[in-house]
Design a protein around this motif. Structure first.
Motif, PDB file in Angstrom:
ATOM      1  N   VAL A 159      38.468  57.538 -58.972  1.00 32.76           N
ATOM      2  CA  VAL A 159      37.239  56.863 -58.875  1.00 32.76           C
ATOM      3  C   VAL A 159      37.314  55.402 -59.669  1.00 32.76           C
ATOM      4  O   VAL A 159      36.684  54.481 -59.433  1.00 32.76           O
ATOM      5  CB  VAL A 159      36.117  57.827 -59.612  1.00 32.76           C
ATOM      6  N   GLN A 160      38.115  55.582 -60.750  1.00 37.62           N
ATOM      7  CA  GLN A 160      38.428  54.416 -61.695  1.00 37.62           C
ATOM      8  C   GLN A 160      39.123  53.388 -60.852  1.00 37.62           C
ATOM      9  O   GLN A 160      38.935  52.211 -61.068  1.00 37.62           O
ATOM     10  CB  GLN A 160      38.858  54.588 -63.019  1.00 37.62           C
ATOM     11  N   VAL A 161      39.987  53.761 -60.122  1.00 34.41           N
ATOM     12  CA  VAL A 161      40.841  52.868 -59.251  1.00 34.41           C
ATOM     13  C   VAL A 161      40.029  52.130 -58.169  1.00 34.41           C
ATOM     14  O   VAL A 161      40.076  50.701 -58.130  1.00 34.41           O
ATOM     15  CB  VAL A 161      41.997  53.408 -58.576  1.00 34.41           C
ATOM     16  N   VAL A 162      39.184  52.845 -57.590  1.00 32.07           N
ATOM     17  CA  VAL A 162      38.131  52.348 -56.517  1.00 32.07           C
ATOM     18  C   VAL A 162      37.055  51.200 -57.259  1.00 32.07           C
ATOM     19  O   VAL A 162      36.706  50.225 -56.583  1.00 32.07           O
ATOM     20  CB  VAL A 162      37.116  53.548 -56.016  1.00 32.07           C
ATOM     21  N   ALA A 163      36.779  51.515 -58.419  1.00 32.64           N
ATOM     22  CA  ALA A 163      36.031  50.619 -59.250  1.00 32.64           C
ATOM     23  C   ALA A 163      36.643  49.438 -59.503  1.00 32.64           C
ATOM     24  O   ALA A 163      36.053  48.508 -60.164  1.00 32.64           O
ATOM     25  CB  ALA A 163      35.330  51.342 -60.597  1.00 32.64           C
ATOM     26  N   LEU A 164      38.095  49.214 -59.674  1.00 40.85           N
ATOM     27  CA  LEU A 164      38.646  48.067 -59.640  1.00 40.85           C
ATOM     28  C   LEU A 164      38.059  46.908 -59.001  1.00 40.85           C
ATOM     29  O   LEU A 164      38.059  47.080 -57.732  1.00 40.85           O
ATOM     30  CB  LEU A 164      40.233  48.033 -59.639  1.00 40.85           C
ATOM     31  N   ASP A 165      38.032  45.590 -59.511  1.00 38.23           N
ATOM     32  CA  ASP A 165      37.699  44.391 -58.689  1.00 38.23           C
ATOM     33  C   ASP A 165      38.760  43.946 -57.713  1.00 38.23           C
ATOM     34  O   ASP A 165      38.293  43.744 -56.605  1.00 38.23           O
ATOM     35  CB  ASP A 165      37.477  43.281 -59.581  1.00 38.23           C
ATOM     36  N   ASP A 166      39.965  44.159 -57.911  1.00 42.33           N
ATOM     37  CA  ASP A 166      41.051  43.598 -57.173  1.00 42.33           C
ATOM     38  C   ASP A 166      42.248  44.797 -56.782  1.00 42.33           C
ATOM     39  O   ASP A 166      43.121  44.582 -57.682  1.00 42.33           O
ATOM     40  CB  ASP A 166      41.563  42.191 -57.520  1.00 42.33           C
ATOM     41  N   PRO A 167      41.910  45.877 -56.252  1.00 43.62           N
ATOM     42  CA  PRO A 167      43.066  46.778 -55.874  1.00 43.62           C
ATOM     43  C   PRO A 167      44.341  45.947 -55.192  1.00 43.62           C
ATOM     44  O   PRO A 167      45.205  46.615 -55.408  1.00 43.62           O
ATOM     45  CB  PRO A 167      42.460  47.935 -55.318  1.00 43.62           C
ATOM     46  N   HIS A 168      44.014  44.985 -54.623  1.00 46.48           N
ATOM     47  CA  HIS A 168      45.253  44.167 -54.078  1.00 46.48           C
ATOM     48  C   HIS A 168      46.408  43.795 -55.237  1.00 46.48           C
ATOM     49  O   HIS A 168      47.528  43.691 -54.990  1.00 46.48           O
ATOM     50  CB  HIS A 168      44.849  43.091 -53.355  1.00 46.48           C
ATOM     51  N   SER A 169      45.599  43.770 -56.522  1.00 45.73           N
ATOM     52  CA  SER A 169      46.783  43.334 -57.424  1.00 45.73           C
ATOM     53  C   SER A 169      47.475  44.317 -57.958  1.00 45.73           C
ATOM     54  O   SER A 169      48.646  44.140 -58.873  1.00 45.73           O
ATOM     55  CB  SER A 169      45.891  42.557 -58.361  1.00 45.73           C
ATOM     56  N   ILE A 170      47.506  45.483 -57.792  1.00 45.36           N
ATOM     57  CA  ILE A 170      48.338  46.701 -58.138  1.00 45.36           C
ATOM     58  C   ILE A 170      49.603  46.625 -57.735  1.00 45.36           C
ATOM     59  O   ILE A 170      49.824  46.680 -56.550  1.00 45.36           O
ATOM     60  CB  ILE A 170      47.722  47.997 -57.773  1.00 45.36           C
ATOM     61  N   HIS A 227      30.315  34.151 -42.513  1.00 45.11           N
ATOM     62  CA  HIS A 227      30.622  35.023 -43.932  1.00 45.11           C
ATOM     63  C   HIS A 227      30.563  36.251 -43.765  1.00 45.11           C
ATOM     64  O   HIS A 227      31.350  37.051 -44.420  1.00 45.11           O
ATOM     65  CB  HIS A 227      29.477  34.398 -44.757  1.00 45.11           C
ATOM     66  N   SER A 228      29.621  36.944 -43.112  1.00 50.16           N
ATOM     67  CA  SER A 228      29.372  38.488 -43.030  1.00 50.16           C
ATOM     68  C   SER A 228      30.913  39.210 -42.412  1.00 50.16           C
ATOM     69  O   SER A 228      31.346  40.069 -42.794  1.00 50.16           O
ATOM     70  CB  SER A 228      28.307  38.853 -42.419  1.00 50.16           C
ATOM     71  N   SER A 229      31.284  38.419 -41.450  1.00 51.57           N
ATOM     72  CA  SER A 229      32.580  38.881 -40.602  1.00 51.57           C
ATOM     73  C   SER A 229      33.697  38.888 -41.928  1.00 51.57           C
ATOM     74  O   SER A 229      34.800  39.874 -41.609  1.00 51.57           O
ATOM     75  CB  SER A 229      32.756  38.153 -39.432  1.00 51.57           C
ATOM     76  N   VAL A 230      33.740  37.868 -42.233  1.00 52.38           N
ATOM     77  CA  VAL A 230      34.874  37.702 -43.534  1.00 52.38           C
ATOM     78  C   VAL A 230      34.632  38.918 -44.490  1.00 52.38           C
ATOM     79  O   VAL A 230      35.597  39.448 -44.691  1.00 52.38           O
ATOM     80  CB  VAL A 230      34.912  36.151 -44.095  1.00 52.38           C
ATOM     81  N   ALA A 231      33.505  39.213 -45.049  1.00 53.59           N
ATOM     82  CA  ALA A 231      33.245  40.087 -46.094  1.00 53.59           C
ATOM     83  C   ALA A 231      33.483  41.503 -45.491  1.00 53.59           C
ATOM     84  O   ALA A 231      34.244  42.233 -46.028  1.00 53.59           O
ATOM     85  CB  ALA A 231      31.935  39.901 -46.268  1.00 53.59           C
ATOM     86  N   HIS A 232      33.368  41.545 -44.471  1.00 52.69           N
ATOM     87  CA  HIS A 232      33.481  43.011 -43.471  1.00 52.69           C
ATOM     88  C   HIS A 232      35.023  43.147 -43.258  1.00 52.69           C
ATOM     89  O   HIS A 232      35.541  44.369 -43.697  1.00 52.69           O
ATOM     90  CB  HIS A 232      32.926  42.949 -42.114  1.00 52.69           C
ATOM     91  N   ALA A 233      35.645  42.059 -43.082  1.00 57.05           N
ATOM     92  CA  ALA A 233      37.147  42.160 -42.829  1.00 57.05           C
ATOM     93  C   ALA A 233      37.801  42.533 -44.031  1.00 57.05           C
ATOM     94  O   ALA A 233      38.772  43.283 -44.543  1.00 57.05           O
ATOM     95  CB  ALA A 233      37.954  40.961 -42.395  1.00 57.05           C
ATOM     96  N   ASN A 234      37.282  41.931 -45.110  1.00 50.10           N
ATOM     97  CA  ASN A 234      37.958  42.158 -46.582  1.00 50.10           C
ATOM     98  C   ASN A 234      37.629  43.354 -47.111  1.00 50.10           C
ATOM     99  O   ASN A 234      38.330  44.165 -47.824  1.00 50.10           O
ATOM    100  CB  ASN A 234      37.139  41.004 -47.735  1.00 50.10           C
ATOM    101  N   LEU A 235      36.639  44.250 -46.741  1.00 49.74           N
ATOM    102  CA  LEU A 235      36.050  45.597 -47.249  1.00 49.74           C
ATOM    103  C   LEU A 235      36.892  46.354 -46.327  1.00 49.74           C
ATOM    104  O   LEU A 235      37.315  47.274 -46.875  1.00 49.74           O
ATOM    105  CB  LEU A 235      34.506  45.424 -46.672  1.00 49.74           C
ATOM    106  N   THR A 236      37.247  46.246 -45.029  1.00 47.13           N
ATOM    107  CA  THR A 236      38.044  47.085 -44.399  1.00 47.13           C
ATOM    108  C   THR A 236      39.524  47.053 -45.049  1.00 47.13           C
ATOM    109  O   THR A 236      40.122  47.952 -44.883  1.00 47.13           O
ATOM    110  CB  THR A 236      38.146  46.607 -42.744  1.00 47.13           C
ATOM    111  N   VAL A 237      39.983  45.772 -45.363  1.00 47.66           N
ATOM    112  CA  VAL A 237      41.261  45.755 -45.931  1.00 47.66           C
ATOM    113  C   VAL A 237      41.390  46.500 -47.216  1.00 47.66           C
ATOM    114  O   VAL A 237      42.254  47.453 -47.567  1.00 47.66           O
ATOM    115  CB  VAL A 237      41.728  44.248 -46.119  1.00 47.66           C
ATOM    116  N   ARG A 238      40.474  46.425 -47.908  1.00 47.65           N
ATOM    117  CA  ARG A 238      40.011  47.177 -49.127  1.00 47.65           C
ATOM    118  C   ARG A 238      40.214  48.675 -49.159  1.00 47.65           C
ATOM    119  O   ARG A 238      40.892  49.222 -49.604  1.00 47.65           O
ATOM    120  CB  ARG A 238      38.994  46.546 -50.022  1.00 47.65           C
ATOM    121  N   GLN A 239      39.479  49.037 -48.030  1.00 40.87           N
ATOM    122  CA  GLN A 239      39.322  50.423 -47.774  1.00 40.87           C
ATOM    123  C   GLN A 239      40.775  51.088 -47.326  1.00 40.87           C
ATOM    124  O   GLN A 239      41.263  52.308 -47.843  1.00 40.87           O
ATOM    125  CB  GLN A 239      38.026  50.827 -46.777  1.00 40.87           C
TER     126      GLN A 239
END
Length: 175
Positions: free
Chosen positions: A53-64, A4-16
């Motif tokens: 800052v507001q864009v970073v706070a979005l739940d799902d920036p992938h949906s933009i 679970h932590s490696s998936v979360a880390h991968a998702n965070l990396t994709v988000r960043q």
């Protein structure tokens, strides 16, 4: 099998990565639009930063799907809010200028009053202009419902409804 932590880390990396690319691709464009609109490079830089800052706070920036449209919408809202805050502050300071000097609040009290006015404005943002005016006449000016009704060209029971709407907006924001 991935943990679970490696998936979360991968998702965070994709988000960043996505947010970094979004910033790189559009920050200069947004800054230039804001600089042309505001006429001040430092105000434009602050507004562009707050927009991201507001864009970073979005739940799902992938949906933009349309990043420039989103950035423009966020920046316009921030710009209008900034102008509204400035207008509120100016109106308050103008009202203070008409008061005798011995009753003038301290600089700290002035800042607190402006912050309170901005918060009240935010709380009442969803009300109609008449409901907002009725609430403010009642709560800040101490006007009677009959006087407010004459001022707004409505009935006293309607003023009561407006004041209740304002009170509800303030109460719901506190809960």
């Amino acid at each position: 099998m991935a943990t679970h932590s490696s998936v979360a880390h991968a998702n965070l990396t994709v988000r960043q990565t996505l947010l970094h690319q979004l910033f790189g691709d559009h920050h200069g464009w947004l800054f230039e639009r804001l600089r042309a609109r505001l006429g001040c490079p430092s105000d434009a830089a602050d507004m562009a930063s707050e927009t991201f800052v507001q864009v970073v706070a979005l739940d799902d920036p992938h949906s933009i799907r349309e990043p420039r449209a989103l950035l423009t919408t966020i920046a316009k809202r921030l710009m209008y809010a900034s102008w509204r805050r400035r207008d509120l502050e100016r109106a308050y300071l103008d009202a203070l200028a008409n008061e005798p000097e011995q009753f003038a609040p301290s600089a700290e009290q002035q800042v607190m009053a402006v912050e309170a006015l901005i918060e009240i404005d935010r709380l009442l943002d969803g009300l109609s202009s008449r409901a907002r005016a009725a609430f403010l006449y009642s709560q800040l000016d101490g006007m009677t419902y009959a006087d407010i009704a004459r001022e707004l060209g409505v009935s006293a029971p309607r003023v009561h409804q407006y004041v209740v709407q304002g009170l509800r907006a303030c109460f719901e924001a506190r809960t």
